[in-house]
Each structure stands twice: as C-alpha cells, then as structure tokens.
Design a protein around this motif. Structure first.
Motif, mmCIF file in Angstrom:
data_model
loop_
_atom_site.group_PDB
_atom_site.id
_atom_site.type_symbol
_atom_site.label_atom_id
_atom_site.label_comp_id
_atom_site.label_asym_id
_atom_site.label_seq_id
_atom_site.Cartn_x
_atom_site.Cartn_y
_atom_site.Cartn_z
ATOM 1 N N LEU A 201 -5.344 3.037 15.439
ATOM 2 C CA LEU A 201 -4.005 3.029 16.343
ATOM 3 C C LEU A 201 -4.028 1.465 17.109
ATOM 4 O O LEU A 201 -2.713 0.988 16.857
ATOM 5 N N ILE A 202 -5.073 1.459 17.700
ATOM 6 C CA ILE A 202 -4.806 0.046 18.639
ATOM 7 C C ILE A 202 -4.825 -1.033 17.573
ATOM 8 O O ILE A 202 -4.110 -2.188 17.641
ATOM 9 N N ALA A 203 -5.526 -1.132 16.353
ATOM 10 C CA ALA A 203 -5.522 -2.313 15.257
ATOM 11 C C ALA A 203 -4.022 -2.024 14.837
ATOM 12 O O ALA A 203 -3.538 -3.231 14.683
ATOM 13 N N LYS B 100 2.693 8.971 4.085
ATOM 14 C CA LYS B 100 1.153 9.092 4.285
ATOM 15 C C LYS B 100 0.906 7.719 4.901
ATOM 16 O O LYS B 100 -0.065 7.582 5.609
ATOM 17 N N GLN B 101 1.311 6.726 4.253
ATOM 18 C CA GLN B 101 0.904 5.377 4.796
ATOM 19 C C GLN B 101 1.128 5.145 6.367
ATOM 20 O O GLN B 101 0.241 4.890 7.106
ATOM 21 N N LEU B 102 2.376 5.569 6.802
ATOM 22 C CA LEU B 102 2.609 5.671 8.073
ATOM 23 C C LEU B 102 1.756 6.399 9.173
ATOM 24 O O LEU B 102 1.222 6.218 10.156
ATOM 25 N N LYS B 103 1.444 7.694 8.630
ATOM 26 C CA LYS B 103 0.476 8.363 9.128
ATOM 27 C C LYS B 103 -0.800 7.929 9.227
ATOM 28 O O LYS B 103 -1.320 8.169 10.301
ATOM 29 N N THR C 88 0.832 -1.271 0.125
ATOM 30 C CA THR C 88 -0.009 -0.124 -0.009
ATOM 31 C C THR C 88 0.674 1.489 0.037
ATOM 32 O O THR C 88 0.251 2.142 -0.533
ATOM 33 N N CYS C 89 2.007 1.105 0.435
ATOM 34 C CA CYS C 89 3.193 2.072 0.249
ATOM 35 C C CYS C 89 3.194 2.817 -1.205
ATOM 36 O O CYS C 89 3.325 3.991 -1.476
#
Length: 160
Positions: free
Chosen positions: A99-101, A88-91, A80-81
C-alpha cells in the motif's frame, strides 16, 4: 458477434446488464494474447522512458522528459493488467504489504507532471522522476518474495 447470435437464437439478454459484466465479457483474451499484449505494452513503456531520457538532453526538454518518462512508467504498470486482469491488479496494488509503495509511486507520477507543467520547476521534475524510478522499483520488487528484505539487508550492510 455474440450479441447477434443471442438475438438470432432468441436468447437476448437485458441490455442493462452491469458494467462489470460488460467489461468481463469484453475482456476475455487467451493466455497467448495476454502475454503478447503484455510484452507490447511493456516494450512501449520502456521505449517511452528511453525516449524521454533522450529528450532530457535537448534544450528545454525537461517537460518532454517528464511526460514521456511518466507515460512510460504508466504503460509498464498497465502492462501487468494484461497478465492478471485490471481488477485483480488493482486489488493487489492496494494490499497492505504494498500500500505505501503504491501510494508513493502514484504520488511521484502525479508530482512529476505537476512540477514539469504547472510549477515549471525543471530540477524538481527531475528529482520527482528519480523518486518515481525508486518508487517503481520498490513497488516492483514487492511482488518477489523476500526481495524487499534482501534489498534492505544489502543497504544496511553497505551503510554500516
């Protein structure tokens, strides 16, 4: 090639430009290239996961299963990167809604490898692979609007 053009035209920039600038300059792909590499990386991830599952049924294949299954999931996640870019992927991965997932998914990836290679617990590695699958699924549907609500409603209806 661009660097050679800058030198020849007299527009040579400072060699000590920022790391982010260098990465962004090196990662400009066209939309069709991004889609092609997404498909290639995702297909490689799926292939690794299938190969890992096939290796599970060989004698002593739990370590290979855990490794290939985890590599497959990481490759599918990394694919997906290519679509949205790594930053943007990391953000988006660490947004409050997922966040939990993300934390559970990354933790399951690490615990699968630890159980298989360092702790030598085959059954635990398989359990972590199952949890890895569930965490990746939950993380994946977090990108689909209202999908998690629909899944939760479906499970609550089935269980009651």
């Amino acid at each position: 090639m661009d660097k050679l053009r800058r030198v020849l035209s007299g527009q040579e920039q400072n060699e000590e430009s920022g790391l982010t600038t260098q990465i962004l300059d090196a990662s400009t792909l066209s939309y069709s290239s991004r889609v092609k590499w997404f498909v290639i990386c995702f297909a490689a991830g799926v292939l690794c996961s299938i190969l890992g599952t096939a290796l599970l049924f060989l004698p002593g294949g739990t370590k290979a299963f855990a490794a290939f299954y985890t590599i497959g999931n990481v490759a599918a996640l990394a694919s997906t990167c290519f679509l949205m870019g790594p930053l943007k992927q990391l953000k988006r991965m660490f947004e409050p809604t997922r966040l939990i997932a993300t934390i559970v998914m990354l933790l399951c990836l690490i615990l699968t490898l630890c159980a298989a290679f360092w702790w030598h617990k085959n059954l635990l590695a398989i359990v972590f692979c199952i949890l890895q699958f569930l965490a990746m699924t939950w993380y994946g549907i977090s990108y689909i609007p209202f999908a998690r609500d629909a899944v939760m409603k479906c499970f609550t209806t089935c269980l009651s």
